[in-house]
Write a protein that holds these residues in place. Structure first.
Motif: not given
Length: 318
Positions: A2, A4, A6-7, A10-11, A65-66, A69-70, A267
């Motif tokens: 996903m 950045v 998109e995340m 989404e959040r 956190q976003i 995340a990876q 994450s």
């Protein structure tokens, strides 16, 4: 994988009230047209940094956190400052307020592995609360060496700060995992400082009674929907914690020193820690949902340990 943007979307989507359109809410927050908001949700237009910050603020989630995340880094995070004085301890408490406020209020859940009784139980005007801060400083501040508890006084600013922190923390849903040793640290501290001559016999007795009162309050708090204790017979506790928002882990805290910790939000590592906590809770007994008998047995075990300490204090005082 996903992206950045998109995340972030989404959040943000998870924070939108069910009665409101996601596209319209995003348009209102960013002060753009409905069509421009739709293009950002579809990925046809890019969010800039300022827009991302607005969405994070309104959605009450962390861009840290976003962005991480990876990443699969075990040392990823920020550490608390060194605590070696009353001034640095006050800053620690002030930084705690900042972190608690950053978590927001809505749908926040704090899960804590209680190697010791969690610090927030001590954020009050009791003698035990002052004693715990005395012990922390006695172990961290060289200038405290030889200083008796009777000569230790908390600045008014710290008294006010810990009340603020307690009030903030009690806004969250709190889940604590205890075992038979959770109370042991406090008992050992009372025993040690009494035998070492840093507290007198009467003070030690008051501390024992305050500890009983703390357990009584914890038992009463179980009647609240927002507070739970789980009992795990085998797990070695750690004083580590996970914060979840709307069921999603958003921050992890790993102890580094007695009070110091590393806060992280990557994450991959966070999800692993969250899954571990969930697994331990499944293997634990919910004291909140237990029968009156089982709950009484849980707290009576700790009461018996306090009684044993009091008998030891009496023998030493003969």
């Amino acid at each position: 994988m996903m992206l950045v943007q998109e995340m972030i979307i989404e959040r943000f989507r998870g924070s939108v009230p069910k009665t409101k359109s996601v596209i319209q809410h995003l348009a209102d927050v960013l002060e753009i047209s409905y069509d421009a908001a739709y293009r950002r949700i579809q990925g046809k237009a890019k969010l800039d940094i300022e827009e991302s910050m607005k969405l994070a603020k309104v959605g009450q989630f962390s861009l840290d956190q976003i962005m991480t995340a990876q990443q699969d880094l075990t040392a990823l995070g920020s550490a608390t400052d060194t605590i070696n004085s009353i001034e640095s301890l006050e800053k620690y408490f002030k930084d705690m307020e900042t972190n608690l406020k950053a978590a927001g209020k809505d749908d926040v859940e704090w899960i804590y592995s209680a190697k010791d009784i969690p610090v927030f139980h001590h954020f009050n005007d009791s003698l035990l609360g002052r004693f715990k801060i005395y012990v922390w400083l006695h172990l961290l501040d060289d200038t405290m060496e030889g200083k008796r508890f009777a000569d230790f006084h908390l600045p008014l600013s710290i008294k006010e700060q810990i009340k603020i922190n307690k009030s903030l923390f009690e806004q969250f849903k709190r889940v604590e995992i205890w075992n038979d040793t959770t109370i042991s640290s406090s008992l050992q501290q009372i025993h040690f400082y009494h035998e070492a001559g840093y507290i007198d016999h009467d003070t030690a007795k008051v501390l024992c009674n305050d500890l009983r009162e703390l357990l009584k309050n914890a038992s009463a708090d179980l009647l609240q929907e927002s507070y739970s204790i789980y009992y795990h017979e085998l797990l070695l506790m750690s004083n580590n914690a996970v914060v979840r928002k709307k069921g999603i882990p958003v921050a992890g805290f790993v102890t580094m020193t007695m009070l110091g910790y590393i806060r992280f939000s990557g994450s991959n590592i966070l999800n692993r820690m969250n899954e571990f906590f969930k697994h331990q809770i499944r293997q634990s007994t919910s004291i909140k949902d237990s029968s009156l008998k089982e709950r009484s047995i849980f707290f009576n075990k700790m009461e018996q340990k306090i009684n044993a300490l009091e008998k030891s204090l009496e023998r030493f005082n003969l």
